[in-house]
Design a protein around this motif. Structure first.
Motif, PDB file in Angstrom:
ATOM      1  N   ALA A 172       0.803  -1.235  -0.046  1.00  0.00           N
ATOM      2  CA  ALA A 172       0.079  -0.090   0.112  1.00  0.00           C
ATOM      3  C   ALA A 172       0.865   1.257  -0.052  1.00  0.00           C
ATOM      4  O   ALA A 172       0.696   2.285  -0.630  1.00  0.00           O
ATOM      5  CB  ALA A 172      -0.983  -0.068   1.270  1.00  0.00           C
ATOM      6  N   MET A 173       1.869   1.195   0.833  1.00  0.00           N
ATOM      7  CA  MET A 173       2.799   2.527   0.667  1.00  0.00           C
ATOM      8  C   MET A 173       3.599   2.672  -0.574  1.00  0.00           C
ATOM      9  O   MET A 173       3.790   3.665  -1.029  1.00  0.00           O
ATOM     10  CB  MET A 173       3.765   2.208   2.017  1.00  0.00           C
ATOM     11  N   VAL A 174       4.088   1.362  -1.203  1.00  0.00           N
ATOM     12  CA  VAL A 174       4.435   1.531  -2.369  1.00  0.00           C
ATOM     13  C   VAL A 174       3.709   2.199  -3.432  1.00  0.00           C
ATOM     14  O   VAL A 174       3.927   3.131  -4.187  1.00  0.00           O
ATOM     15  CB  VAL A 174       5.167   0.429  -2.860  1.00  0.00           C
ATOM     16  N   LEU A 175       2.437   1.670  -3.386  1.00  0.00           N
ATOM     17  CA  LEU A 175       1.332   2.330  -4.597  1.00  0.00           C
ATOM     18  C   LEU A 175       1.050   3.784  -4.153  1.00  0.00           C
ATOM     19  O   LEU A 175       1.162   4.384  -4.914  1.00  0.00           O
ATOM     20  CB  LEU A 175       0.099   1.627  -4.232  1.00  0.00           C
ATOM     21  N   PHE A 176       0.851   4.215  -2.884  1.00  0.00           N
ATOM     22  CA  PHE A 176       0.886   5.601  -2.605  1.00  0.00           C
ATOM     23  C   PHE A 176       2.030   6.414  -3.190  1.00  0.00           C
ATOM     24  O   PHE A 176       1.663   7.537  -3.680  1.00  0.00           O
ATOM     25  CB  PHE A 176       0.747   6.009  -1.065  1.00  0.00           C
ATOM     26  N   ALA A 177       3.233   5.830  -2.976  1.00  0.00           N
ATOM     27  CA  ALA A 177       4.303   6.731  -3.500  1.00  0.00           C
ATOM     28  C   ALA A 177       4.414   6.694  -5.136  1.00  0.00           C
ATOM     29  O   ALA A 177       4.661   7.799  -5.443  1.00  0.00           O
ATOM     30  CB  ALA A 177       5.797   5.994  -3.218  1.00  0.00           C
ATOM     31  N   VAL A 178       3.944   5.873  -5.773  1.00  0.00           N
ATOM     32  CA  VAL A 178       3.654   5.790  -7.148  1.00  0.00           C
ATOM     33  C   VAL A 178       2.643   6.588  -7.612  1.00  0.00           C
ATOM     34  O   VAL A 178       3.009   7.751  -8.443  1.00  0.00           O
ATOM     35  CB  VAL A 178       3.433   4.567  -7.746  1.00  0.00           C
ATOM     36  N   LEU A 179       1.649   6.696  -6.995  1.00  0.00           N
ATOM     37  CA  LEU A 179       0.259   7.482  -7.273  1.00  0.00           C
ATOM     38  C   LEU A 179       0.605   9.083  -7.003  1.00  0.00           C
ATOM     39  O   LEU A 179       0.394   9.983  -7.785  1.00  0.00           O
ATOM     40  CB  LEU A 179      -0.815   7.080  -6.616  1.00  0.00           C
ATOM     41  N   SER A 180       1.298   9.346  -5.719  1.00  0.00           N
ATOM     42  CA  SER A 180       1.677  10.564  -5.302  1.00  0.00           C
ATOM     43  C   SER A 180       2.497  11.228  -6.388  1.00  0.00           C
ATOM     44  O   SER A 180       2.333  12.319  -6.676  1.00  0.00           O
ATOM     45  CB  SER A 180       2.211  10.611  -3.946  1.00  0.00           C
ATOM     46  N   SER A 181       3.505  10.702  -6.838  1.00  0.00           N
ATOM     47  CA  SER A 181       4.675  11.051  -7.645  1.00  0.00           C
ATOM     48  C   SER A 181       4.032  11.355  -9.086  1.00  0.00           C
ATOM     49  O   SER A 181       4.297  12.351  -9.665  1.00  0.00           O
ATOM     50  CB  SER A 181       5.773   9.985  -7.886  1.00  0.00           C
ATOM     51  N   MET A 182       3.149  10.465  -9.593  1.00  0.00           N
ATOM     52  CA  MET A 182       2.423  11.024 -10.817  1.00  0.00           C
ATOM     53  C   MET A 182       1.649  12.015 -10.847  1.00  0.00           C
ATOM     54  O   MET A 182       1.216  12.858 -11.778  1.00  0.00           O
ATOM     55  CB  MET A 182       1.674   9.418 -11.480  1.00  0.00           C
ATOM     56  N   ALA A 183       0.937  12.030  -9.679  1.00  0.00           N
ATOM     57  CA  ALA A 183       0.043  13.186  -9.439  1.00  0.00           C
ATOM     58  C   ALA A 183       0.692  14.742  -9.409  1.00  0.00           C
ATOM     59  O   ALA A 183       0.461  15.340 -10.033  1.00  0.00           O
ATOM     60  CB  ALA A 183      -0.776  13.181  -8.253  1.00  0.00           C
ATOM     61  N   THR A 184       2.189  14.625  -8.989  1.00  0.00           N
ATOM     62  CA  THR A 184       2.738  15.853  -9.011  1.00  0.00           C
ATOM     63  C   THR A 184       3.319  15.987 -10.493  1.00  0.00           C
ATOM     64  O   THR A 184       3.263  17.133 -10.806  1.00  0.00           O
ATOM     65  CB  THR A 184       3.940  15.677  -8.062  1.00  0.00           C
ATOM     66  N   THR A 185       3.464  14.888 -11.304  1.00  0.00           N
ATOM     67  CA  THR A 185       4.030  15.216 -12.511  1.00  0.00           C
ATOM     68  C   THR A 185       2.965  15.807 -13.381  1.00  0.00           C
ATOM     69  O   THR A 185       3.076  16.578 -14.210  1.00  0.00           O
ATOM     70  CB  THR A 185       4.462  13.750 -13.004  1.00  0.00           C
ATOM     71  N   TYR A 186       1.630  15.160 -13.110  1.00  0.00           N
ATOM     72  CA  TYR A 186       0.390  15.877 -13.898  1.00  0.00           C
ATOM     73  C   TYR A 186       0.291  17.197 -13.520  1.00  0.00           C
ATOM     74  O   TYR A 186      -0.045  18.038 -14.238  1.00  0.00           O
ATOM     75  CB  TYR A 186      -0.796  14.872 -13.703  1.00  0.00           C
ATOM     76  N   GLY A 187       0.598  17.399 -12.184  1.00  0.00           N
ATOM     77  CA  GLY A 187       0.625  18.882 -11.854  1.00  0.00           C
ATOM     78  C   GLY A 187       1.544  19.884 -12.218  1.00  0.00           C
ATOM     79  O   GLY A 187       1.138  20.854 -12.197  1.00  0.00           O
ATOM     80  N   ASN A 188       2.271  19.419 -12.537  1.00  0.00           N
ATOM     81  CA  ASN A 188       3.505  20.452 -13.649  1.00  0.00           C
ATOM     82  C   ASN A 188       2.789  20.957 -14.683  1.00  0.00           C
ATOM     83  O   ASN A 188       3.291  22.166 -14.786  1.00  0.00           O
ATOM     84  CB  ASN A 188       4.554  19.423 -14.003  1.00  0.00           C
TER      85      ASN A 188
END
Length: 465
Positions: free
Chosen positions: A328-344
């Motif tokens: 679950a924590m690894v999945l959170f890290a992936v989703l959070s990183s990609m959300a930040t990338t989209y936010g760029n």
């Protein structure tokens, strides 16, 4: 011509990933020599400091990246000097006030306030100095400061927590000094303080403009920290610091993926901003998104496999319950990183309100789900709420970013995510399956995912100038 994105990503990867590899060595230290209670209590004050730092410093490091990077040297130096002037005055005021309150008050909370205050000031100044170095293209210095800080952190933890068994105090001292090391390394090389005149008030009009840009990002950063931090505060208050220590150890494992994700997002924002108004922006952004998904999901599978291999050494420690939270924590890290990338895409197009809006909605979902699920499933429920809130953030940002930049959707995402899901499920049911099946599936998934990721990065090089 070699892509600037590849060069930038590679340099950040060497620095940030190198520092995280060093910090990965802390996991056995946490598991063997630090009690879950001490780790949970320290994480509580560290989380509070991380949430308050963007508010206290108005996320001024974001303005440095937006207005100093790419500007002429004179303009860049003025932006950096003005923001650092306010940051230093603010930091000194907070530390002095907290110290006076601690000396005059007998309340137990005075010690907590002093600890949180020193951590948030050290963290905020280190962040501002790092971003100032980045804005002047001192990426190598940025990377070196991170690696040296991580090494200092490890050495001090070995001395304080392993040799002298200081527990919470050792964790505090090691982290505080590691942040001071970042500040010192960058200051010695860039000499920012020599350009700051403390006897001259900076231009209020200029600073007002800079802070108007970063102010909406304060809500975004606080809400992002609420997504990852509220659950830890909730676990500490409802289930106790020991249970939070279990949760935090699993989260630290997931942060190995977040470290790589932060490298990718740092590189991508610089390259996205440089392509504003260009016809290649949508093609570049779509290819970048596709490649990042492949790389992060493949690395996420690798982290789960690494933890799997370490289980025989760690299952008999006080943190045995933490490892089932790792997927679950690894999945959170992936989703959070990609959300930040989209936010760029929002920063590149100056749609700062969209960043705050999406994060606030996701934070509300995460907080609500955490409050509901903690009573049912405990720490596991909070981990599930963390993933739900981050998924909401990702979907909102992906939809809005696609409206702003008509990029191609990642076609291979279902396949890559499917491999990751299979690895995670096999890890959770590891006691009831054949090891041969596990090894074959994991190896095939990792090789295929990494091949897809690096193929996407090669395409980025082809379309970048």
């Amino acid at each position: 011509m070699t892509s600037q994105l590849i060069k930038t990503t590679g340099l950040y990867l060497l620095g940030t990933a190198g520092s995280k590899i060093v910090l990965a060595s802390l996991i056995p230290i946490y598991a063997i020599w630090i009690t879950p209670s001490d780790l949970g209590e320290f994480d509580f004050v560290q989380t509070a400091a991380s949430i308050l730092a963007p508010l206290v410093f108005v996320a001024s490091w974001e303005s440095v990246i937006r207005f100093a990077m790419g500007a002429d040297r004179g303009r860049a130096n003025r932006v950096i000097a003005d923001l650092q002037w306010f940051a230093i005055v603010t930091g000194c005021s907070i530390c002095v006030s907290a110290a006076v309150f601690y000396m005059l008050s007998n309340a137990e909370v005075a010690e907590t306030i002093l600890v949180v205050s020193t951590l948030l000031v050290a963290q905020g100044l280190a962040m501002l100095w790092q971003y100032s170095a980045r804005s002047l293209s001192q990426r190598r210095l940025f990377a070196i400061s991170g690696v040296v800080s991580a090494i200092v952190n490890v050495v001090l933890l070995l001395i304080c927590c392993v040799l002298f068994d200081l527990g919470f105090v050792g964790l505090y001292v090691a982290y505080l000094i590691s942040q001071i090391v970042i500040f010192t390394i960058i200051e010695v090389n860039c000499r920012f303080l020599a350009k700051v005149s403390f006897f001259r008030l900076p231009s209020l009009q200029s600073c007002g403009y800079l802070y108007r840009f970063s102010a909406p990002l304060v809500l975004n950063l606080i809400a992002m920290l609420a997504i990852s931090g509220f659950g830890r505060l909730l676990i500490t208050s409802r289930l106790g610091p020991e249970e939070n220590g279990q949760y935090v150890l699993a989260l630290k494992i997931g942060m190995l993926i977040a470290a790589v994700g932060s490298v990718l997002t740092m590189a991508s924002i610089e390259e996205t901003v440089s392509r504003i108004g260009s016809d290649s922006l949508s093609t570049f952004f779509g290819t970048m998104i596709s490649g990042y998904w492949d790389v992060l999901l493949s690395l996420a599978s690798l982290v789960i496999v690494f933890v799997w291999a370490m289980l025989p050494l760690l299952e008999n420690t006080q943190y045995a319950d933490a490892f089932n939270l790792v997927p679950a924590m690894v999945l959170f890290a992936v989703l959070s990183s990609m959300a930040t990338t989209y936010g760029n895409a929002f920063q590149a197009t100056l749609r700062m309100g969209a960043i705050a809006y999406t994060t606030m909605v996701a934070a509300a979902v995460c907080v609500g789900a955490s409050l509901g699920l903690v009573e049912v499933w405990g720490a596991t429920g909070v981990a599930a709420a963390l993933c739900i809130g981050t998924l909401v953030l990702l979907l909102l940002r992906a939809v809005i970013a696609h409206r702003l930049i008509r990029f191609e959707l990642p076609r291979r995402l279902p396949l890559t995510f499917g491999w990751f899901a299979l690895v995670a499920i096999l890890f959770l049911i590891r006691d009831s399956i054949s090891s041969v099946v596990v090894i074959f599936t994991v190896a095939l998934g990792l090789v295929g995912g990494m091949w897809q990721g690096f193929s996407a990065l090669k395409r980025l090089r082809a379309i970048s100038g």
